[in-house]
Design a protein around this motif. Structure first.
Motif, PDB file in Angstrom:
ATOM      1  N   PRO A  76       0.853  -1.164  -0.080  1.00 24.82           N
ATOM      2  CA  PRO A  76      -0.216  -0.005   0.109  1.00 24.82           C
ATOM      3  C   PRO A  76       0.875   1.283   0.012  1.00 24.82           C
ATOM      4  O   PRO A  76       0.605   2.212  -0.800  1.00 24.82           O
ATOM      5  N   GLN A  77       1.911   1.271   0.842  1.00 28.21           N
ATOM      6  CA  GLN A  77       2.778   2.502   0.958  1.00 28.21           C
ATOM      7  C   GLN A  77       3.417   2.731  -0.768  1.00 28.21           C
ATOM      8  O   GLN A  77       3.807   3.734  -1.039  1.00 28.21           O
ATOM      9  N   ILE A 111       2.260   1.868  -3.508  1.00 26.07           N
ATOM     10  CA  ILE A 111       1.195   2.576  -4.387  1.00 26.07           C
ATOM     11  C   ILE A 111       0.872   3.999  -4.094  1.00 26.07           C
ATOM     12  O   ILE A 111       0.684   4.747  -5.062  1.00 26.07           O
ATOM     13  N   GLU A 112       0.902   4.217  -2.807  1.00 27.02           N
ATOM     14  CA  GLU A 112       0.594   5.581  -2.311  1.00 27.02           C
ATOM     15  C   GLU A 112       1.847   6.341  -2.912  1.00 27.02           C
ATOM     16  O   GLU A 112       1.363   7.456  -3.404  1.00 27.02           O
ATOM     17  N   ARG A 113       2.924   5.821  -2.604  1.00 33.48           N
ATOM     18  CA  ARG A 113       4.169   6.968  -3.260  1.00 33.48           C
ATOM     19  C   ARG A 113       4.212   6.969  -4.578  1.00 33.48           C
ATOM     20  O   ARG A 113       4.569   8.224  -5.104  1.00 33.48           O
ATOM     21  N   GLY A 141       1.411   7.013  -6.708  1.00 32.23           N
ATOM     22  CA  GLY A 141       0.402   8.059  -7.089  1.00 32.23           C
ATOM     23  C   GLY A 141       0.940   9.434  -6.547  1.00 32.23           C
ATOM     24  O   GLY A 141       0.532  10.364  -7.375  1.00 32.23           O
ATOM     25  N   ILE A 142       1.351   9.753  -5.464  1.00 29.53           N
ATOM     26  CA  ILE A 142       1.846  11.095  -5.197  1.00 29.53           C
ATOM     27  C   ILE A 142       2.954  11.489  -6.036  1.00 29.53           C
ATOM     28  O   ILE A 142       3.120  12.706  -6.633  1.00 29.53           O
TER      29      ILE A 142
END
Length: 157
Positions: A17-18, A20-22, A24-25
């Motif tokens: 999850p981290q 994928i989040e990174r 996206g950011i």
């Protein structure tokens, strides 16, 4: 007690999850930077003038427009392969010898015991990030402003 389950749990608890989040950011930050660059380019084109036929024209009035870019997709791929082995070896060897010499009997016995516990862990990982960027036409509102600017500027001779 076997260490294999503990190692397996650690390898499988990757922070997906981290990641994928990174991603996206990072894509959002890169998109904003590309948009800001296109806006700065438009401002520069509007203030950069050249002389043609004794008249001054800015680049926008001559039909130049900044290029806008957009991310159409971003992919993160991670592959992990690992192997673990655990083995136990146990061995017993025994020997005996008998000797007779001048009426005396000698007996000797030997016992050898071995125990070995072996662990082996190997892991390999590979990751890649890919992004696809395409150029877009300027926003419609900017195109309208550019058309109005070109109508107000005399046509090149």
């Amino acid at each position: 007690m076997s260490e294999v389950p503990a190692v397996t749990r650690q390898l499988l608890s990757a922070p997906l999850p981290q990641i994928i989040e990174r991603l996206g950011i990072a894509v959002a930050d890169a998109q904003r930077a590309m948009d800001e660059n296109s806006v700065r380019t438009a401002a520069l084109m509007a203030t950069t003038e050249i002389e043609l036929g004794g008249q001054q024209y800015n680049l926008m009035a001559l039909g130049f427009t900044p290029t806008f870019y957009s991310f159409t997709e971003a992919t993160v791929e991670a592959k992990l392969s690992f192997s673990m082995t655990e083995g136990t070896e146990f061995g017993v060897t025994a020997g005996a010898s008998l000797g007779v010499n001048a009426g005396m009997v000698m007996v000797a016995a030997s016992v050898s015991v071995s125990y070995a516990r072996k662990f082996s862990v190997s892991a390999e990982g590979m990751s890649s990030i890919a992004a696809r960027v395409v150029s877009l036409p300027p926003p419609e509102i900017l195109e309208g402003v550019l058309r109005r600017m070109s109508e107000q500027t005399p046509e090149p001779a």
